[in-house]
Each structure stands twice: as C-alpha cells, then as structure tokens.
Design a protein around this motif. Structure first.
Motif, PDB file in Angstrom:
ATOM      1  N   LEU A  93     -14.817   4.773  14.325  1.00 39.90           N
ATOM      2  CA  LEU A  93     -15.016   5.004  12.160  1.00 39.90           C
ATOM      3  C   LEU A  93     -14.082   3.491  12.334  1.00 39.90           C
ATOM      4  O   LEU A  93     -12.682   4.163  12.372  1.00 39.90           O
ATOM      5  CB  LEU A  93     -14.871   5.522  11.459  1.00 39.90           C
ATOM      6  CG  LEU A  93     -15.846   6.684  11.707  1.00 39.90           C
ATOM      7  CD1 LEU A  93     -15.837   8.038  10.853  1.00 39.90           C
ATOM      8  CD2 LEU A  93     -17.576   6.513  12.119  1.00 39.90           C
ATOM      9  N   THR A  94     -13.872   2.739  11.824  1.00 42.56           N
ATOM     10  CA  THR A  94     -13.393   1.736  10.682  1.00 42.56           C
ATOM     11  C   THR A  94     -13.353   1.514   9.236  1.00 42.56           C
ATOM     12  O   THR A  94     -14.831   1.560   9.000  1.00 42.56           O
ATOM     13  CB  THR A  94     -12.948   0.148  11.472  1.00 42.56           C
ATOM     14  OG1 THR A  94     -12.439  -0.417  11.139  1.00 42.56           O
ATOM     15  CG2 THR A  94     -14.790  -0.339  12.068  1.00 42.56           C
ATOM     16  N   ILE A  95     -12.760   1.116   8.848  1.00 42.34           N
ATOM     17  CA  ILE A  95     -12.730   0.264   7.592  1.00 42.34           C
ATOM     18  C   ILE A  95     -12.877  -1.103   7.488  1.00 42.34           C
ATOM     19  O   ILE A  95     -11.942  -2.159   8.127  1.00 42.34           O
ATOM     20  CB  ILE A  95     -12.030   0.998   6.408  1.00 42.34           C
ATOM     21  CG1 ILE A  95     -12.310   2.299   6.507  1.00 42.34           C
ATOM     22  CG2 ILE A  95     -11.984   0.296   5.260  1.00 42.34           C
ATOM     23  CD1 ILE A  95     -10.951   3.276   5.462  1.00 42.34           C
ATOM     24  N   GLU A  96     -14.070  -1.725   7.360  1.00 35.31           N
ATOM     25  CA  GLU A  96     -14.226  -3.694   6.371  1.00 35.31           C
ATOM     26  C   GLU A  96     -14.725  -3.736   5.440  1.00 35.31           C
ATOM     27  O   GLU A  96     -16.064  -2.458   5.379  1.00 35.31           O
ATOM     28  CB  GLU A  96     -14.902  -3.896   8.004  1.00 35.31           C
ATOM     29  CG  GLU A  96     -14.249  -3.689   9.577  1.00 35.31           C
ATOM     30  CD  GLU A  96     -15.080  -4.813  10.086  1.00 35.31           C
ATOM     31  OE1 GLU A  96     -16.190  -5.116   9.864  1.00 35.31           O
ATOM     32  OE2 GLU A  96     -15.360  -4.671  11.197  1.00 35.31           O
ATOM     33  N   ASP A  97     -14.181  -4.196   4.597  1.00 34.82           N
ATOM     34  CA  ASP A  97     -14.868  -5.188   4.110  1.00 34.82           C
ATOM     35  C   ASP A  97     -15.415  -3.934   3.100  1.00 34.82           C
ATOM     36  O   ASP A  97     -16.351  -3.986   1.814  1.00 34.82           O
ATOM     37  CB  ASP A  97     -16.244  -5.659   4.029  1.00 34.82           C
ATOM     38  CG  ASP A  97     -16.825  -6.916   4.727  1.00 34.82           C
ATOM     39  OD1 ASP A  97     -15.918  -7.357   5.320  1.00 34.82           O
ATOM     40  OD2 ASP A  97     -18.220  -7.155   5.589  1.00 34.82           O
ATOM     41  N   GLY A  98     -14.289  -3.430   2.457  1.00 31.09           N
ATOM     42  CA  GLY A  98     -13.725  -2.001   1.800  1.00 31.09           C
ATOM     43  C   GLY A  98     -15.238  -0.432   1.783  1.00 31.09           C
ATOM     44  O   GLY A  98     -16.033   0.100   1.317  1.00 31.09           O
ATOM     45  N   HIS A  99     -16.202  -0.578   3.419  1.00 35.96           N
ATOM     46  CA  HIS A  99     -16.775   0.019   3.513  1.00 35.96           C
ATOM     47  C   HIS A  99     -16.416   0.939   4.612  1.00 35.96           C
ATOM     48  O   HIS A  99     -15.688   0.311   5.946  1.00 35.96           O
ATOM     49  CB  HIS A  99     -18.006  -0.451   3.656  1.00 35.96           C
ATOM     50  CG  HIS A  99     -18.385  -1.595   2.563  1.00 35.96           C
ATOM     51  ND1 HIS A  99     -18.619  -2.063   1.880  1.00 35.96           N
ATOM     52  CD2 HIS A  99     -19.999  -0.469   1.882  1.00 35.96           C
ATOM     53  CE1 HIS A  99     -19.017  -2.154   1.277  1.00 35.96           C
ATOM     54  NE2 HIS A  99     -19.928  -1.789   0.483  1.00 35.96           N
ATOM     55  N   LEU A 100     -16.225   1.908   4.750  1.00 38.06           N
ATOM     56  CA  LEU A 100     -16.223   3.290   6.274  1.00 38.06           C
ATOM     57  C   LEU A 100     -17.156   2.872   7.177  1.00 38.06           C
ATOM     58  O   LEU A 100     -18.960   3.182   6.307  1.00 38.06           O
ATOM     59  CB  LEU A 100     -16.416   4.539   5.691  1.00 38.06           C
ATOM     60  CG  LEU A 100     -16.359   5.238   6.355  1.00 38.06           C
ATOM     61  CD1 LEU A 100     -14.675   4.956   8.341  1.00 38.06           C
ATOM     62  CD2 LEU A 100     -16.309   6.849   6.814  1.00 38.06           C
TER      63      LEU A 100
END
Length: 142
Positions: A73-80
């Motif tokens: 799991l990662t966070i990108e563009d303000g989304h998980l």
C-alpha cells in the motif's frame, strides 16, 4: 476493535467458491500488523476487515483487478492506493483525509491522465459489487 465488515467479506468464500470460510482465508491480526509495520497510516476499518477476512485468498485478491498486499500500500496524489486493473490503466484509492472513516468513499484514478473520479460508493459497497460482477460474468462465460 469492532468486526463490522468481517462477516460480509467472509461470505465471499461460500458465495463464489462453494466452500466454507476458514481462518486461513484471511490474514491474522498479527500478520496484518507485521505487513503494516513501517507504514505511517492506519487502514480504514472496512479495508482492514477485508484483509482479515479474505486477504489470503488469491482468487479474490487477484480476481480481474489486483488488490495490493498490505505491505505494498502506498500514498500518492493524496490517496491511499489499494487496487489496480490488470492493464494498469486505473488505480483505486481512498482519500487520505478519509482514512479515519470506517467505510470511506472509493476514488478511481485514470493513470494516463492522472485524474481522479469518485466511484460514489464506499469501500465495502464497491468491493462486494465488483465481486458480484466479476464472478457472475465468469459463470455466464462457462
């Protein structure tokens, strides 16, 4: 901690695989905790319960779309980010400011454009509807 969504996700196994749910179908709380070690966010309750209920069932985790393992799991563009399609055209996520919501709204990113669109459904609604669509389509093709 409550187990609000566990039964709904556990029901996927008998519904689509003609088998009873067993503890081996899900990740244990310890396994999930180990996989989440080093992550700087908490999972929404519905996503947590999904992993605990069916996180070890490959036919579910990789049914048409691919659910990411907890350590991916990662966070990108303000989304998980937690899910992508097999062609990697779309990625699904949960807004970071909604991670404390038990069953948050799901968003889909068009990877080519980098734009996000609400799926207008919660995690549990989206996942249950997706599996119904995927497995009913498989049954029709047989």
């Amino acid at each position: 901690m409550t187990e609000l969504f566990l039964d709904k996700f556990r029901a996927l196994v008998p519904a689509y695989f003609d088998d009873q749910w067993s503890a081996e179908d899900g990740l244990s709380k310890e396994e999930l905790q180990d996989l989440m070690e080093g992550q700087d966010f908490d999972l929404p309750l519905a996503l947590r319960d999904f992993y605990l209920a069916v996180g070890a069932v490959e036919d579910i985790m990789e049914a048409y779309h691919f659910f990411w393992d907890p350590d991916e799991l990662t966070i990108e563009d303000g989304h998980l980010l937690f899910l992508e399609d097999e062609e990697e055209k779309y990625t699904w996520g949960i807004r970071v400011d909604q991670l404390d919501v038990p069953d948050p709204i799901i968003w889909r990113r068009n990877n080519a454009r980098g734009t996000w669109k609400s799926e207008e459904g919660t995690f549990s609604e989206y996942v249950l509807d997706m599996f119904e669509w995927v497995f009913e389509e498989d049954a029709v093709e047989e």
